[in-house]
Design a protein around this motif. Structure first.
Motif, short mmCIF file in Angstrom:
data_model
loop_
_atom_site.label_atom_id
_atom_site.label_comp_id
_atom_site.label_asym_id
_atom_site.label_seq_id
_atom_site.Cartn_x
_atom_site.Cartn_y
_atom_site.Cartn_z
N ALA A 72 0.90 -1.61 0.18
CA ALA A 72 0.20 0.51 0.51
C ALA A 72 0.74 1.85 0.07
O ALA A 72 0.75 2.09 -0.18
CB ALA A 72 -0.69 0.26 0.93
N GLY A 73 2.01 1.01 0.48
CA GLY A 73 2.91 2.05 0.37
C GLY A 73 2.59 2.69 2.01
O GLY A 73 3.66 4.22 1.83
N ILE A 74 2.73 2.22 2.55
CA ILE A 74 2.74 3.13 4.04
C ILE A 74 3.75 3.56 4.64
O ILE A 74 4.26 4.05 5.19
CB ILE A 74 1.25 2.52 4.69
N ILE A 75 4.49 1.99 3.99
CA ILE A 75 6.21 2.52 4.74
C ILE A 75 6.86 2.06 3.11
O ILE A 75 6.94 0.52 2.94
CB ILE A 75 5.96 0.59 5.32
N PRO A 76 7.74 2.74 2.59
CA PRO A 76 8.22 2.27 1.55
C PRO A 76 9.45 2.03 1.51
O PRO A 76 10.63 1.59 2.82
CB PRO A 76 8.74 3.57 1.01
N VAL A 77 9.76 1.13 0.67
CA VAL A 77 10.74 0.09 0.34
C VAL A 77 11.62 0.70 -0.21
O VAL A 77 11.25 1.66 -1.48
CB VAL A 77 10.27 -1.26 -0.22
N PRO A 78 12.95 1.38 -0.39
CA PRO A 78 13.63 1.99 -1.36
C PRO A 78 13.95 1.17 -2.27
O PRO A 78 14.28 -0.25 -2.03
CB PRO A 78 14.83 2.23 -0.61
N GLU A 79 14.83 1.97 -3.42
CA GLU A 79 14.76 0.67 -5.09
C GLU A 79 16.40 0.64 -4.62
O GLU A 79 17.18 1.99 -4.20
CB GLU A 79 14.02 1.59 -5.90
N ILE A 80 16.22 -0.22 -5.01
CA ILE A 80 18.42 -0.17 -4.53
C ILE A 80 18.83 -0.43 -6.78
O ILE A 80 18.35 -1.19 -6.78
CB ILE A 80 19.18 -1.43 -4.24
N ASP A 81 19.35 0.25 -6.38
CA ASP A 81 20.76 0.46 -8.06
C ASP A 81 21.29 -0.60 -8.12
O ASP A 81 22.44 -0.32 -7.54
CB ASP A 81 20.43 1.39 -8.19
N PRO A 82 21.63 -1.15 -8.99
CA PRO A 82 22.58 -2.05 -8.75
C PRO A 82 24.09 -1.71 -9.29
O PRO A 82 25.17 -1.58 -8.92
CB PRO A 82 22.02 -3.52 -9.48
N ALA A 83 23.96 -0.38 -9.83
CA ALA A 83 24.94 0.40 -10.54
C ALA A 83 25.59 1.09 -9.45
O ALA A 83 26.49 1.83 -9.14
CB ALA A 83 24.58 0.62 -11.42
N ARG A 84 25.09 1.52 -8.28
CA ARG A 84 25.69 2.15 -7.52
C ARG A 84 25.88 1.31 -6.15
O ARG A 84 26.33 1.90 -4.84
CB ARG A 84 24.43 2.79 -6.75
N LEU A 85 26.00 -0.47 -6.29
CA LEU A 85 25.96 -1.09 -4.90
C LEU A 85 28.19 -0.48 -5.42
O LEU A 85 28.72 -0.94 -6.41
CB LEU A 85 26.11 -1.55 -5.37
N PRO A 86 29.25 -0.58 -4.15
CA PRO A 86 30.27 -0.73 -4.47
C PRO A 86 30.28 -2.33 -5.11
O PRO A 86 30.12 -3.17 -4.08
CB PRO A 86 30.59 -1.05 -2.82
N ALA A 87 31.98 -2.24 -5.70
CA ALA A 87 31.97 -3.45 -6.14
C ALA A 87 33.31 -4.43 -4.84
O ALA A 87 33.31 -3.63 -4.46
CB ALA A 87 33.62 -3.14 -7.61
N LEU A 88 32.97 -5.55 -5.03
CA LEU A 88 33.30 -6.48 -3.85
C LEU A 88 34.47 -7.13 -4.18
O LEU A 88 35.12 -7.70 -5.30
CB LEU A 88 32.40 -7.85 -3.98
#
Length: 90
Positions: free
Chosen positions: A74-90
């Motif tokens: 319902a969007g009452i608690i928003p789930v942030p979108e995770i952009d894989p391009a912005r994740l740090p490289a392992l």
């Protein structure tokens, strides 16, 4: 849909364990004040009714899971979108 199948299962299992620990102490009675003769501990319950408690835990946690997922969808608690391009490289 902001939640994948792995996340949905993880939410259900987490809710199941939390509900289990809430339901386990319900209806527990200690043994009689006499020393146990069957090798059990003093504080161990005579009949813990674990099967009944597991069944109750399953349907109660299904209701809790449905409420949590409904609140997220319902969007009452928003789930942030995770952009894989912005994740740090392992």
């Amino acid at each position: 849909m902001p939640l994948g199948p792995f996340t949905l299962v993880a939410i259900y299992l987490t809710a199941w364990w939390i509900v289990l620990f809430m339901i386990l102490p319900i209806g527990m009675n200690s043994q009689v004040d006499e020393p146990p003769t069957d090798g059990s501990q003093w504080g161990a319950p005579k009949n813990p009714n674990l099967k009944k408690k597991f069944i109750t835990t399953t349907w109660v946690s299904a209701i809790v899971w449905a409420v949590i997922v409904g609140v997220i969808w319902a969007g009452i608690i928003p789930v942030p979108e995770i952009d894989p391009a912005r994740l740090p490289a392992l």
